[in-house]
Every structure is written in C-alpha cells, then in structure tokens.
Design a protein around this motif. Sequence first.
Motif, mmCIF file in Angstrom:
data_model
loop_
_atom_site.group_PDB
_atom_site.id
_atom_site.type_symbol
_atom_site.label_atom_id
_atom_site.label_comp_id
_atom_site.label_asym_id
_atom_site.label_seq_id
_atom_site.Cartn_x
_atom_site.Cartn_y
_atom_site.Cartn_z
ATOM 1 N N ALA A 1 10.257 -4.722 -8.292
ATOM 2 C CA ALA A 1 10.265 -4.094 -6.969
ATOM 3 C C ALA A 1 9.669 -5.004 -5.897
ATOM 4 C CB ALA A 1 9.505 -2.776 -7.006
ATOM 5 N N MET A 2 8.690 -5.831 -6.268
ATOM 6 C CA MET A 2 8.065 -6.727 -5.297
ATOM 7 C C MET A 2 9.070 -7.727 -4.739
ATOM 8 S SD MET A 2 4.395 -7.544 -7.110
ATOM 9 C CE MET A 2 3.244 -6.234 -7.522
ATOM 10 N N ILE A 3 10.063 -8.087 -5.539
ATOM 11 C CA ILE A 3 11.095 -9.023 -5.092
ATOM 12 C C ILE A 3 12.189 -8.281 -4.339
ATOM 13 C CG2 ILE A 3 12.831 -10.688 -5.856
ATOM 14 C CD1 ILE A 3 11.064 -11.252 -8.276
ATOM 15 N N ILE A 4 12.586 -7.135 -4.867
ATOM 16 C CA ILE A 4 13.697 -6.378 -4.300
ATOM 17 C C ILE A 4 13.368 -5.835 -2.907
ATOM 18 C CG2 ILE A 4 15.094 -4.296 -4.607
ATOM 19 C CD1 ILE A 4 14.663 -4.751 -7.673
ATOM 20 N N LEU A 5 12.145 -5.330 -2.712
ATOM 21 C CA LEU A 5 11.784 -4.650 -1.466
ATOM 22 C C LEU A 5 11.678 -5.597 -0.278
ATOM 23 C CD1 LEU A 5 9.133 -2.055 -2.709
ATOM 24 C CD2 LEU A 5 11.498 -1.648 -2.024
ATOM 25 N N VAL A 6 11.739 -6.905 -0.516
ATOM 26 C CA VAL A 6 11.696 -7.867 0.590
ATOM 27 C C VAL A 6 12.896 -7.672 1.518
ATOM 28 C CG1 VAL A 6 11.861 -10.311 1.174
ATOM 29 C CG2 VAL A 6 10.358 -9.579 -0.678
ATOM 30 N N LEU A 7 14.074 -7.413 0.943
ATOM 31 C CA LEU A 7 15.288 -7.302 1.761
ATOM 32 C C LEU A 7 15.321 -6.023 2.600
ATOM 33 C CD1 LEU A 7 17.979 -8.689 -0.712
ATOM 34 C CD2 LEU A 7 16.683 -9.889 1.061
ATOM 35 N N PRO A 8 15.245 -4.816 1.999
ATOM 36 C CA PRO A 8 15.237 -3.619 2.859
ATOM 37 C C PRO A 8 13.983 -3.527 3.718
ATOM 38 C CG PRO A 8 14.795 -3.017 0.572
ATOM 39 C CD PRO A 8 15.210 -4.456 0.566
ATOM 40 N N GLY A 9 12.853 -4.033 3.191
ATOM 41 C CA GLY A 9 11.627 -4.019 3.977
ATOM 42 C C GLY A 9 11.736 -4.905 5.199
ATOM 43 N N GLY A 10 12.314 -6.087 5.032
ATOM 44 C CA GLY A 10 12.504 -6.997 6.159
ATOM 45 C C GLY A 10 13.463 -6.430 7.191
ATOM 46 N N PHE A 11 14.495 -5.733 6.715
ATOM 47 C CA PHE A 11 15.468 -5.129 7.630
ATOM 48 C C PHE A 11 14.812 -4.054 8.490
ATOM 49 C CE2 PHE A 11 18.961 -1.932 8.288
ATOM 50 C CZ PHE A 11 19.660 -2.671 9.224
ATOM 51 N N ARG A 12 14.020 -3.205 7.857
ATOM 52 C CA ARG A 12 13.365 -2.139 8.621
ATOM 53 C C ARG A 12 12.247 -2.698 9.499
ATOM 54 N NH1 ARG A 12 14.556 3.242 7.084
ATOM 55 N NH2 ARG A 12 15.916 3.336 5.253
ATOM 56 N N LEU A 13 11.538 -3.685 9.020
ATOM 57 C CA LEU A 13 10.428 -4.254 9.787
ATOM 58 C C LEU A 13 10.909 -4.888 11.086
ATOM 59 C CD1 LEU A 13 7.332 -4.773 9.603
ATOM 60 C CD2 LEU A 13 7.892 -7.040 8.714
ATOM 61 N N THR A 14 12.104 -5.507 11.056
ATOM 62 C CA THR A 14 12.634 -6.178 12.240
ATOM 63 C C THR A 14 13.608 -5.314 13.034
ATOM 64 O OG1 THR A 14 14.416 -7.177 10.914
ATOM 65 C CG2 THR A 14 12.382 -8.452 11.179
#
Length: 274
Positions: free
Chosen positions: A100-113
């Motif tokens: 999950a630490m690797i996977i959440l980078v993509l949706p997390g980055g999308f929502r963060l920006t």
Amino acid sequence: MTTTPARLRSASGAGPRAAISEKTLRTDRWWLQPLLVFLGLGAFVVYGLVRAIMNNYYWADAEHYLAPFYSPCLTQSCVEGSSHFLGQPIPQLPSWISPAMIILVLPGGFRLTCYYYRKAYYRSFWLSPPACAVPDGHKTYSGETRFPLIFQNIHRYFFYAAILVGSVLTYDAVIAWHGKDGGIGMGLGTLILAVNAVLIWAYTLGCHSCRNIIGGRLKHFSKHPVRYRAWGFVSKLNAKHQQFAWASLFSVIIADAYVMAVSAGWITDFRFFN
C-alpha cells in the motif's frame, strides 16, 4: 440620511482608510467549513496511514475482494490470490514496507495536487486564507512558485496515473463478481466495489486537467464534434467536482474497510446469490 461609521469608511476620496482592530467583521460561523474539512481530510490521512502500516487483511479469497488501498498488488510480498491483475513483477519488499505504501503514491499524489483539494487544505490546514474576508494566517504570499508547492504543477501527470488507478479498480469490481462456489456471484462487497469504481471515475474525469486535455487548444468546436461531446460530458462532471471529490473519498474508505472486515473475519459478506 444615514452616515457610514468612520471605521467602515474606505479610502474612496473621503480620506485615508480607517484602521479596523477586529480580525474580521464576519459574524457567521465562517470557521465551520474549514474545521469540517480539516476533520474529514485528517481522518482520511490517519486511516490511510494505519492501513498502509497494517499490511494485512486486504484480500478476501472466497469472495475475490481486493481492498482499494492495496490494488494492484504487484509485489512478491502480496498474499496468494491478490495479484490477479499483472502478477508479481516487483520483488519481495522489506518487512517494514507494505504494498500500500507504494500504491497510494499515485492516487494520493492526484488528490494532493487536485485543484479542489488545494483550496480545501490550503484553507483548513494552512489558513491561507481560512475563509473569504478573513485574514491570511501568513504574513507573506508566494503562490505555488517555491518548494514544495511548485510540485503542484505536475497535477496533469498524476491525472494520467489516476486513469490507470480507475481502470484497475474497475477490474477489481469485475473480479468481485465471483461466486464463492465458482461461477458468477454477487455480494454486498461486489456492490460496494462497483459503486466506488463509478465514483472514482466521476471524480477523475471531472478533473480540471481532463477538461483541458479534451477541449483545450481547439479554436472551433464545430470541426471536432466528438471532442465537443466529450468536453461537454466532462464539463458536467467538473461542475460537481467538489461533490465527487468527497463522495469518492468516503467510498474508497468504505470499500477498503469493508474488504478488511471480511478478510479479517470480523463480518460475513452478505450474498445476493452464490
């Protein structure tokens, strides 16, 4: 004839602006919305951190449910059966790193920006500003031209990654139509994963970057009828971008928590058939 109080008069030719000692003249509950946003986003961050560290209870084998926070599970650290998308091309991870630490980078980055989320957490976390007609919590303003906010400009590239994430979650929703005894089956988890995928797509396609990619740089919509129709569709989603942002945020938590509960044996999946 009424006279405007001296402290409210502006410098419109009638003299210098009067000093106002109050931080704001607003008397409504302007602080309520940023407070609710702070609590909502804060709860999501806490849940995400706990789930990423947990590294367990993300695959319900009998029902074929994969938790969104661990999808796609591509490492050799993944439990058997959970790597149904592309297998396990990534080697074994250290024990302190979960998929999950690797996977959440993509949706997390999308929502963060995301343009909406920037407004939301700028106001609720950084008080920049917390509300209209309320002073900024900072003395200076540099916009998004300095580190780390300059990285907000890569939102479009996270959008491309979000398309992949939406596709994977859709695939997971299809896989969830698996009967516990083989064949086709449907449980409550199937419905939850399907609704989550729909809301994720509504949020993703309503993104401002998506709208610009589809309809940007066109001088004549009449010469591009297909792109015009697509632009009109995503524009309708874009008008509800804030609502879909929150709906998809809650739906992904609900879907992940439900799969976790079924996988851990805390609850039994309600089956509509098989």
